[in-house]
Scaffold this motif. Structure first.
Motif, PDB file in Angstrom:
ATOM      1  N   GLU A  44      -8.652  -5.025  -5.760  1.00  0.00           N
ATOM      2  CA  GLU A  44      -9.216  -3.917  -5.120  1.00  0.00           C
ATOM      3  C   GLU A  44      -8.633  -2.986  -5.297  1.00  0.00           C
ATOM      4  O   GLU A  44      -9.114  -1.566  -5.139  1.00  0.00           O
ATOM      5  N   PHE A  45      -7.635  -3.023  -6.282  1.00  0.00           N
ATOM      6  CA  PHE A  45      -6.797  -1.472  -6.883  1.00  0.00           C
ATOM      7  C   PHE A  45      -7.670  -1.302  -8.154  1.00  0.00           C
ATOM      8  O   PHE A  45      -7.675   0.155  -7.871  1.00  0.00           O
ATOM      9  N   LEU A  46      -8.680  -1.811  -8.991  1.00  0.00           N
ATOM     10  CA  LEU A  46      -9.356  -1.702 -10.259  1.00  0.00           C
ATOM     11  C   LEU A  46     -10.232  -0.242  -9.947  1.00  0.00           C
ATOM     12  O   LEU A  46     -10.307   0.968 -10.313  1.00  0.00           O
ATOM     13  N   PRO A  47     -10.604  -0.048  -8.767  1.00  0.00           N
ATOM     14  CA  PRO A  47     -11.883   0.267  -8.848  1.00  0.00           C
ATOM     15  C   PRO A  47     -10.981   1.657  -7.761  1.00  0.00           C
ATOM     16  O   PRO A  47     -11.886   2.348  -8.000  1.00  0.00           O
ATOM     17  N   ILE A  48      -9.965   1.529  -6.722  1.00  0.00           N
ATOM     18  CA  ILE A  48      -9.024   2.797  -7.114  1.00  0.00           C
ATOM     19  C   ILE A  48      -8.796   3.446  -8.165  1.00  0.00           C
ATOM     20  O   ILE A  48      -8.442   4.257  -8.496  1.00  0.00           O
ATOM     21  N   TYR A  49      -8.730   2.615  -9.089  1.00  0.00           N
ATOM     22  CA  TYR A  49      -8.223   2.944 -10.422  1.00  0.00           C
ATOM     23  C   TYR A  49      -8.738   3.804 -10.917  1.00  0.00           C
ATOM     24  O   TYR A  49      -8.374   5.379 -11.621  1.00  0.00           O
ATOM     25  N   SER A  50      -9.808   3.041 -11.073  1.00  0.00           N
ATOM     26  CA  SER A  50     -11.308   3.815 -11.898  1.00  0.00           C
ATOM     27  C   SER A  50     -11.641   5.306 -10.970  1.00  0.00           C
ATOM     28  O   SER A  50     -11.924   6.202 -11.514  1.00  0.00           O
ATOM     29  N   GLN A  51     -11.379   4.840  -9.660  1.00  0.00           N
ATOM     30  CA  GLN A  51     -11.912   6.155  -9.339  1.00  0.00           C
ATOM     31  C   GLN A  51     -11.194   7.403  -9.585  1.00  0.00           C
ATOM     32  O   GLN A  51     -11.843   8.624  -9.215  1.00  0.00           O
ATOM     33  N   VAL A  52      -9.640   7.431  -8.974  1.00  0.00           N
ATOM     34  CA  VAL A  52      -9.217   8.343  -8.851  1.00  0.00           C
ATOM     35  C   VAL A  52      -8.481   8.253 -10.434  1.00  0.00           C
ATOM     36  O   VAL A  52      -9.028   9.609 -11.335  1.00  0.00           O
ATOM     37  N   LYS A  53      -8.835   7.750 -11.869  1.00  0.00           N
ATOM     38  CA  LYS A  53      -9.124   8.674 -13.004  1.00  0.00           C
ATOM     39  C   LYS A  53     -10.140   9.769 -13.455  1.00  0.00           C
ATOM     40  O   LYS A  53     -10.099  10.743 -14.558  1.00  0.00           O
ATOM     41  N   LYS A  54     -11.703   9.331 -12.524  1.00  0.00           N
ATOM     42  CA  LYS A  54     -12.476  10.193 -12.480  1.00  0.00           C
ATOM     43  C   LYS A  54     -12.463  11.535 -11.715  1.00  0.00           C
ATOM     44  O   LYS A  54     -12.952  12.754 -11.916  1.00  0.00           O
ATOM     45  N   GLU A  55     -11.202  12.004 -11.284  1.00  0.00           N
ATOM     46  CA  GLU A  55     -10.961  12.484 -10.503  1.00  0.00           C
ATOM     47  C   GLU A  55     -10.749  14.254 -11.054  1.00  0.00           C
ATOM     48  O   GLU A  55      -9.988  13.984 -12.360  1.00  0.00           O
ATOM     49  N   LYS A  56     -11.565  15.453 -11.358  1.00  0.00           N
ATOM     50  CA  LYS A  56     -10.954  16.497 -11.576  1.00  0.00           C
ATOM     51  C   LYS A  56     -10.147  17.062 -11.318  1.00  0.00           C
ATOM     52  O   LYS A  56      -9.630  18.024 -12.211  1.00  0.00           O
ATOM     53  N   GLU A  57      -9.483  17.379 -10.009  1.00  0.00           N
ATOM     54  CA  GLU A  57      -8.480  17.752 -10.478  1.00  0.00           C
ATOM     55  C   GLU A  57      -7.262  17.234 -10.102  1.00  0.00           C
ATOM     56  O   GLU A  57      -6.040  17.251  -9.510  1.00  0.00           O
ATOM     57  N   GLN A  58      -6.631  16.860 -11.638  1.00  0.00           N
ATOM     58  CA  GLN A  58      -5.530  16.646 -11.370  1.00  0.00           C
ATOM     59  C   GLN A  58      -4.900  17.360 -12.834  1.00  0.00           C
ATOM     60  O   GLN A  58      -5.235  18.050 -13.894  1.00  0.00           O
ATOM     61  N   GLY A  59      -3.776  17.639 -12.263  1.00  0.00           N
ATOM     62  CA  GLY A  59      -3.280  18.469 -13.437  1.00  0.00           C
ATOM     63  C   GLY A  59      -2.447  17.892 -14.624  1.00  0.00           C
ATOM     64  O   GLY A  59      -1.809  16.654 -13.890  1.00  0.00           O
ATOM     65  N   ALA A  75       0.943  -1.520  -0.139  1.00  0.00           N
ATOM     66  CA  ALA A  75      -0.121   0.551  -0.123  1.00  0.00           C
ATOM     67  C   ALA A  75       0.750   1.431  -0.125  1.00  0.00           C
ATOM     68  O   ALA A  75      -0.067   1.832  -0.065  1.00  0.00           O
ATOM     69  N   VAL A  76       2.130   0.728   0.819  1.00  0.00           N
ATOM     70  CA  VAL A  76       3.349   2.155   0.062  1.00  0.00           C
ATOM     71  C   VAL A  76       4.170   3.044  -1.341  1.00  0.00           C
ATOM     72  O   VAL A  76       3.468   3.970  -1.042  1.00  0.00           O
ATOM     73  N   ILE A 130      -4.255   9.987  -2.075  1.00  0.00           N
ATOM     74  CA  ILE A 130      -3.291   8.374  -2.004  1.00  0.00           C
ATOM     75  C   ILE A 130      -3.959   8.130  -0.340  1.00  0.00           C
ATOM     76  O   ILE A 130      -3.781   6.676   0.166  1.00  0.00           O
ATOM     77  N   GLU A 131      -4.056   8.363   0.124  1.00  0.00           N
ATOM     78  CA  GLU A 131      -3.988   8.552   1.896  1.00  0.00           C
ATOM     79  C   GLU A 131      -5.563   8.227   1.834  1.00  0.00           C
ATOM     80  O   GLU A 131      -5.756   7.024   2.618  1.00  0.00           O
ATOM     81  N   LYS A 132      -6.171   8.771   1.415  1.00  0.00           N
ATOM     82  CA  LYS A 132      -7.795   8.606   1.576  1.00  0.00           C
ATOM     83  C   LYS A 132      -8.222   7.180   0.786  1.00  0.00           C
ATOM     84  O   LYS A 132      -8.867   6.635   1.478  1.00  0.00           O
ATOM     85  N   LEU A 133      -7.386   6.888  -0.264  1.00  0.00           N
ATOM     86  CA  LEU A 133      -7.998   5.541  -1.044  1.00  0.00           C
ATOM     87  C   LEU A 133      -6.839   4.052   0.165  1.00  0.00           C
ATOM     88  O   LEU A 133      -6.881   3.459  -0.932  1.00  0.00           O
ATOM     89  N   GLY A 134      -6.161   4.072   0.803  1.00  0.00           N
ATOM     90  CA  GLY A 134      -5.875   3.368   1.843  1.00  0.00           C
ATOM     91  C   GLY A 134      -4.494   3.084   1.312  1.00  0.00           C
ATOM     92  O   GLY A 134      -3.428   2.286   1.526  1.00  0.00           O
ATOM     93  N   GLY A 135      -3.671   4.362   0.834  1.00  0.00           N
ATOM     94  CA  GLY A 135      -1.870   4.042   1.134  1.00  0.00           C
ATOM     95  C   GLY A 135      -1.794   4.293   1.797  1.00  0.00           C
ATOM     96  O   GLY A 135      -2.081   4.974   2.999  1.00  0.00           O
ATOM     97  N   THR A 136      -0.488   3.351   2.804  1.00  0.00           N
ATOM     98  CA  THR A 136       0.104   3.859   3.397  1.00  0.00           C
ATOM     99  C   THR A 136       1.738   4.207   3.885  1.00  0.00           C
ATOM    100  O   THR A 136       2.159   4.451   2.443  1.00  0.00           O
ATOM    101  N   LYS A 137       2.210   4.584   5.153  1.00  0.00           N
ATOM    102  CA  LYS A 137       3.093   5.738   4.918  1.00  0.00           C
ATOM    103  C   LYS A 137       4.614   4.649   5.435  1.00  0.00           C
ATOM    104  O   LYS A 137       5.121   5.038   5.113  1.00  0.00           O
TER     105      LYS A 137
END
Length: 142
Positions: free
Chosen positions: A65-80, A28-29, A47-54
């Protein structure tokens, strides 16, 4: 399964082969690195909200488990994107000649947004930047 096209699933599987171990998934890191390897730009907070660890070995993320995370991040509008980054750097280009002061870039990376530490900035400059000229300027558009 998440709404991820077959071609993108193949890309995700490749990233899992490179970054993870068979059957266990990725640590998860490494969640942010995996997403970035797939051309996404998640923030550290996301990343932390989606389950990333330090810390390493706290948690593993399997492909299903990763595919829904990938799908969600792909839909994010706040990406430069690259063009957005270049537009920001143009703000520091006082002479409008494609250069900026290295010190200003260093300050921005150390102080603004999701700031980097000194070691990360030095590594970035050593790996990715042309040397500064006699006046302290660097080209930013390459």
């Amino acid at each position: 399964m998440a709404d991820v096209p077959k071609r993108e699933v193949e890309n995700v599987e490749f990233v899992f082969e490179v970054m993870g171990s068979p059957g266990e998934g990725i640590d998860a890191v490494d969640l942010g690195d995996a997403l970035r390897a797939l051309n996404l730009n998640p923030t550290l907070a996301l990343i932390e909200k989606l389950g990333g660890t330090k810390k390493r070995n706290e948690k593993k993320i399997k492909l299903d488990e990763f595919l829904p995370i990938y799908s969600q991040v792909k839909k994010e509008k706040e990406q430069g994107c690259y063009e957005d980054f270049i537009e920001c750097l143009k703000l520091y280009d006082k002479e409008e000649n494609g250069t900026m002061l290295l010190a200003e870039l260093q300050h921005a990376l150390l102080a603004l947004g999701e700031s980097l530490d000194d070691e990360q900035v030095e590594t970035l400059f050593a790996d990715c930047m042309d040397p500064e000229d006699d006046e302290g300027f660097i080209p930013y558009s390459q």
